[in-house]
Design an enzyme around this catalytic site. Sequence first.
Site: not given
Ligand code: GLN
Length: 535
Positions: A383, A508, A510
Amino acid sequence: MEDSITHGKKQKYIFVTGGVLSGVGKGITAASIGAVLQAKGLVVSIQKCDPYLNVDAGLLNPAEHGECFVTKDGAETDLDLGHYERFLDVELTQKNATLSGRLLSQLIADERAGKFGGKTVQLVPHLTHAIQDAIEEAADSDVHIVEIGGTVGDYEGLSFVEAIREFSTRVGRENCLYVHVVYVPFIGTSKEFKTKPAQNALNDLRGFGIVPDAVVVRTDDHAPVNVARKIALFGGVSESAVILLPNAETVYEVPLSIAACGISDVLARFTHNTVKPNLAAWKRLVRQHTSHPETKVDVGIVAKYLDNEDTYISVLEALKSAAWAEKVDLTISWIDAEKATVADFAAHDALLVPGGFGPRGIEGKIAAARYALDHDVPYLGLCLGLQVAVIASSRKAGLKDANSTEFVPTTEQNVVYIMAGQQGKESTGGTLRLGDYTAHLKKDSKVATAYKSRTVTERHRHRYEVNQAFLGDIERGGLVVSGTSPDGKLVEYIESPVNEYFVATQAHPEFKSRPMRAHPLFQGLIRAAKLSSIA
Ligand code: GLN
């Protein structure tokens, strides 16, 4: 439910409450009881009830509260749902995460809509009934496990305790099992385990009208049986229903401990299922976890919350599963994103940048991605880890002001920017792209090879995304897009075509890793790290 052994019987419920203090493994206990029941051939469902007034876990500080776990339908939940998914190998939804705030806001909305016909709306019976309805709605199995967050006696949890007490009248006492998890401290100066706080906690529970059917006693070290005897005596439960659970080398040992003690008879009687649980897979897992293979791999996680490992618990568990699958002895090192230098990046076999929000430590994360890109260090970006990699490659291509508008709102080289339609909602809850989204992967890409598929679905939790107007620069800097949303509008995966393993995803992954089934992207990282550690 054709495959259910107790087909035709009534839904059973197990309530797991806590006493003395929280954070001693109530969630792991609930999940482990579920795993043992599954291993007896029963269908298990599970739910967390959290008494705090938040509507979801989306706006909770992860440093204080641990990771925000995301379900496939996009619910932002307590990290215990991650334990449940990993232990039971299921995918949960919003139904499995019940919070006071969510129930109360619905009650208040119903009151405003005139649905109570002029009646006084009260915690008892209205909130307690709403809790019971939420429990019944989530129950879809032979045995439904309900963990109540916090400890019994907490002011805010009283409605939940009352709700589960009354629940036995709703469905029959014989269909409810109450398990209380207590903590027994060891006092170093007098060298003894002190059961008094646990006795008081059991008294409290009884004071609320619940006599537990089993008590799980958490201790830091192995406690002598007289501790169980004392608790049985003062707690009003039989000694065989008191289980002593010292800290384990791995949490995956807990199902084995539960199956090996008296509580398994309690579970057998309760479910009318005397099948011996088949725990072969758990035994194998624990053997793997407690063995220390010769090949050592050190993964550096570049992060800003370093004081509480729960903040990245799903990432840690995914790395561990991958290490077991690749038969390496894994060391996880924390690299402070705010202070990191090149020497910190060079000291590891692989680098991982996990998800995150806000500008703190961001330059350290960009520098980590740049280091991995330049030095062919295996890299996995999750992400935010993808977004910093895109910033790093754009800067490498000469866009020295490349940034995300999350960190520098005014930059013209906005290689990561806010999604169309989301402008202006940045500070409010519930405006993220959440939950399962499918991506299409490029033929022969590293990610398609790792997943062994060109269509994949992962969970998401982000607001910003790659600005495809800069794709040429990103590519000149060394990264290519290897997966997008089906309509091609959103970048989902990027990778380096030349490095051994430089892969990042907007998702994500994970959350979908399982202890017995490593996630391909994590396994790819560990495999590459193994090669570079041998080299
Ligand atoms: N802050 C980033 C966004 O809002 C990444 C978010 C994250 O890593 N879950 O896109």
